[in-house]
Design an enzyme around this catalytic site. Structure first.
Site, mmCIF file in Angstrom:
data_model
loop_
_atom_site.group_PDB
_atom_site.id
_atom_site.type_symbol
_atom_site.label_atom_id
_atom_site.label_comp_id
_atom_site.label_asym_id
_atom_site.label_seq_id
_atom_site.Cartn_x
_atom_site.Cartn_y
_atom_site.Cartn_z
ATOM 1 N N GLY A 13 0.806 -1.227 0.000
ATOM 2 C CA GLY A 13 0.000 0.000 0.000
ATOM 3 C C GLY A 13 0.833 1.267 0.000
ATOM 4 O O GLY A 13 0.714 2.102 0.893
ATOM 5 N N ALA A 14 1.670 1.416 -1.054
ATOM 6 C CA ALA A 14 2.581 2.572 -1.075
ATOM 7 C C ALA A 14 2.200 3.619 -2.127
ATOM 8 O O ALA A 14 2.968 4.551 -2.358
ATOM 9 C CB ALA A 14 4.009 2.103 -1.300
ATOM 10 N N SER A 15 1.029 3.484 -2.723
ATOM 11 C CA SER A 15 0.673 4.460 -3.767
ATOM 12 C C SER A 15 0.319 5.829 -3.184
ATOM 13 O O SER A 15 0.386 6.844 -3.873
ATOM 14 C CB SER A 15 -0.513 3.936 -4.583
ATOM 15 O OG SER A 15 -1.561 3.544 -3.715
ATOM 16 N N ASN A 91 1.812 -2.179 5.511
ATOM 17 C CA ASN A 91 1.208 -0.849 5.694
ATOM 18 C C ASN A 91 -0.217 -0.747 5.162
ATOM 19 O O ASN A 91 -1.002 0.062 5.657
ATOM 20 C CB ASN A 91 2.102 0.193 4.999
ATOM 21 C CG ASN A 91 1.413 1.535 4.888
ATOM 22 O OD1 ASN A 91 1.311 2.281 5.854
ATOM 23 N ND2 ASN A 91 0.898 1.848 3.689
ATOM 24 N N SER A 143 -2.448 1.114 14.916
ATOM 25 C CA SER A 143 -3.026 2.447 15.105
ATOM 26 C C SER A 143 -3.262 2.659 16.594
ATOM 27 O O SER A 143 -3.494 1.676 17.329
ATOM 28 C CB SER A 143 -4.368 2.546 14.372
ATOM 29 O OG SER A 143 -5.078 3.695 14.817
ATOM 30 N N TYR A 156 -12.268 -1.431 12.653
ATOM 31 C CA TYR A 156 -10.894 -0.951 12.449
ATOM 32 C C TYR A 156 -10.049 -1.158 13.713
ATOM 33 O O TYR A 156 -8.924 -1.675 13.651
ATOM 34 C CB TYR A 156 -10.958 0.531 12.071
ATOM 35 C CG TYR A 156 -9.629 1.180 11.760
ATOM 36 C CD1 TYR A 156 -9.006 0.971 10.522
ATOM 37 C CD2 TYR A 156 -8.998 2.007 12.679
ATOM 38 C CE1 TYR A 156 -7.791 1.589 10.230
ATOM 39 C CE2 TYR A 156 -7.790 2.618 12.397
ATOM 40 C CZ TYR A 156 -7.194 2.401 11.167
ATOM 41 O OH TYR A 156 -6.000 3.008 10.877
ATOM 42 N N ALA A 158 -10.531 -3.256 16.156
ATOM 43 C CA ALA A 158 -10.306 -4.689 16.397
ATOM 44 C C ALA A 158 -9.202 -5.213 15.476
ATOM 45 O O ALA A 158 -8.329 -5.977 15.905
ATOM 46 C CB ALA A 158 -11.602 -5.469 16.169
ATOM 47 N N LYS A 160 -6.728 -3.520 14.201
ATOM 48 C CA LYS A 160 -5.427 -2.947 14.579
ATOM 49 C C LYS A 160 -4.933 -3.505 15.919
ATOM 50 O O LYS A 160 -3.730 -3.607 16.139
ATOM 51 C CB LYS A 160 -5.518 -1.415 14.620
ATOM 52 C CG LYS A 160 -5.776 -0.787 13.245
ATOM 53 C CD LYS A 160 -4.659 -1.123 12.267
ATOM 54 C CE LYS A 160 -4.776 -0.366 10.953
ATOM 55 N NZ LYS A 160 -3.713 -0.724 9.997
HETATM 56 P P1 NAP Z 1 -4.294 5.728 2.591
HETATM 57 O O1 NAP Z 1 -3.787 7.077 2.241
HETATM 58 O O2 NAP Z 1 -5.737 5.449 2.464
HETATM 59 O O3 NAP Z 1 -3.465 4.637 1.730
HETATM 60 C C1 NAP Z 1 -3.720 3.272 1.879
HETATM 61 C C2 NAP Z 1 -2.821 2.491 0.956
HETATM 62 O O4 NAP Z 1 -3.128 1.108 1.130
HETATM 63 C C3 NAP Z 1 -3.032 2.807 -0.509
HETATM 64 O O5 NAP Z 1 -1.796 2.753 -1.169
HETATM 65 C C4 NAP Z 1 -3.939 1.672 -0.983
HETATM 66 O O6 NAP Z 1 -3.766 1.347 -2.368
HETATM 67 C C5 NAP Z 1 -3.410 0.529 -0.152
HETATM 68 N N1 NAP Z 1 -4.350 -0.575 0.017
HETATM 69 C C6 NAP Z 1 -5.567 -0.570 0.607
HETATM 70 N N2 NAP Z 1 -6.086 -1.807 0.600
HETATM 71 C C7 NAP Z 1 -5.178 -2.609 -0.015
HETATM 72 C C8 NAP Z 1 -5.117 -3.992 -0.338
HETATM 73 N N3 NAP Z 1 -6.128 -4.824 -0.031
HETATM 74 N N4 NAP Z 1 -4.029 -4.465 -0.984
HETATM 75 C C9 NAP Z 1 -3.002 -3.654 -1.300
HETATM 76 N N5 NAP Z 1 -2.989 -2.339 -1.028
HETATM 77 C C10 NAP Z 1 -4.066 -1.822 -0.400
HETATM 78 O O7 NAP Z 1 -3.916 5.336 4.095
HETATM 79 P P2 NAP Z 1 -2.840 5.976 5.112
HETATM 80 O O8 NAP Z 1 -3.511 7.032 5.898
HETATM 81 O O9 NAP Z 1 -1.571 6.277 4.423
HETATM 82 O O10 NAP Z 1 -2.636 4.734 6.115
HETATM 83 C C11 NAP Z 1 -1.605 3.761 5.928
HETATM 84 C C12 NAP Z 1 -1.642 2.783 7.109
HETATM 85 O O11 NAP Z 1 -1.500 3.510 8.338
HETATM 86 C C13 NAP Z 1 -2.958 2.013 7.219
HETATM 87 O O12 NAP Z 1 -2.716 0.705 7.682
HETATM 88 C C14 NAP Z 1 -3.737 2.815 8.268
HETATM 89 O O13 NAP Z 1 -4.693 2.031 8.923
HETATM 90 C C15 NAP Z 1 -2.605 3.231 9.190
HETATM 91 N N6 NAP Z 1 -2.919 4.424 10.005
HETATM 92 C C16 NAP Z 1 -3.173 5.623 9.425
HETATM 93 C C17 NAP Z 1 -3.463 6.737 10.233
HETATM 94 C C18 NAP Z 1 -3.742 8.102 9.657
HETATM 95 O O14 NAP Z 1 -4.057 9.027 10.441
HETATM 96 N N7 NAP Z 1 -3.619 8.328 8.363
HETATM 97 C C19 NAP Z 1 -3.495 6.577 11.607
HETATM 98 C C20 NAP Z 1 -3.237 5.324 12.164
HETATM 99 C C21 NAP Z 1 -2.931 4.253 11.340
HETATM 100 P P3 NAP Z 1 -4.682 2.011 -3.539
HETATM 101 O O15 NAP Z 1 -4.386 3.488 -3.518
HETATM 102 O O16 NAP Z 1 -4.217 1.378 -4.784
HETATM 103 O O17 NAP Z 1 -6.100 1.723 -3.147
#
Ligand code: NAP
Length: 248
Positions: A13-15, A91, A143, A156, A158, A160
């Protein structure tokens, strides 16, 4: 000397968001970067070029982390392309927020599969190259709500919390093989996703945090780099909160 010079990292999930910042950070520090995305094909292709500019090898794979077979095939492809996998960063994650009263079975299953089953899928698959190499570092994105809970996010939270239990178990199983496994619990990280929220709500969040700001994707990427690199060689089974003091 760069922190992860010549190492191979696989990041799911690095896009976008945090995963993208992690990929850039590892490339800047000398790693060869394999990464995945699911729907953001153009962003994935653009990132591959950005990463290559740091001088290492980089390749994006379209792969669903929630799919057991696809995760196994992904790891085989990465090993064929890069030779090995030194560091795995689980991630990829999603939210389907709603109160339990309104939560459908589908919303529960989608979140558990994308956030928790994905971690099982990828960790199980990378065991092979890591056991063979007798070294490895796995970093799982949890998280703060996995520790504290949050109304409207029972699925979510649960998933995490499950990530933390899984991380500690794998650290115990694989420690004797020199494979470390740690988790990161980010707090409120400002990404494209949060930019769409009401500024007043965001400001209230910022004020409730001891450091008085939301975190940046770089704040999380720096800790991921630390846990992935040999700088953290004696750290395993830990969950590090990256939350500006939100959770103590
Ligand atoms: P984001 O901007 O929504 O990005 C999520 C990434 O995961 C995207 O690259 C997406 O790919 C990819 N993805 C989703 N489902 C997937 C799957 N089944 N297979 C492969 N790739 C998948 O999220 P983020 O905010 O950067 O969060 C990243 C991580 O940190 C997550 O695990 C999230 O729960 C955790 N987190 C985030 C926050 C926050 O405040 N942002 C806080 C706590 C924890 P596509 O773009 O191709 O869909």
């Amino acid at each position: 000397m760069k922190l992860v010079q010549g190492k191979v990292v696989l990041i799911t999930g690095a896009s976008r968001g945090i995963g993208r910042a992690i990929a850039l950070k590892f490339a800047e520090q000398g790693a060869n970067v394999a990464f995945t995305y699911l729907s953001s094909v153009e962003k994935g292709e653009a990132l591959e070029k950005e990463l290559e500019a740091f001088g290492g090898k980089a390749k994006g794979y379209r792969s669903d982390a929630a799919d057991f077979k696809a995760a196994d095939e992904l790891v085989n492809s990465v090993v064929a392309d890069f030779g090995t996998i030194d560091i795995l960063v689980n991630n990829a994650g999603i939210t389907r927020d709603t109160l339990l009263m309104r939560m459908s079975e589908q919303q529960w299953d989608e979140v558990m599969n994308a956030n928790l089953k994905s971690v099982f899928n990828l960790t199980k698959a990378v065991q092979r190259p890591m056991l063979k190499a007798r070294k490895g570092s796995i970093v799982n994105m949890s998280s703060v709500v996995g520790v504290s809970g949050n109304a409207g996010q029972s699925n979510y939270a649960a998933s995490k919390a499950g990530v933390i239990g899984f991380t500690k178990s794998i650290a115990q199983e694989l420690g004797s093989r020199n494979i470390r496994c740690n988790a990161i619990a980010p707090g409120f990280i400002e990404t494209e996703m949060t930019a769409a929220l009401d500024e007043k709500v965001i400001q209230q969040w910022r004020e409730s945090i001891p450091l008085k700001r939301g975190g940046s994707t770089d704040d999380v990427a720096n800790v991921t780099l630390f846990l992935g690199s040999d700088m953290s060689a004696y750290i395993t089974g830990q969950c590090i909160n990256v939350c500006g003091g939100m959770l103590m």
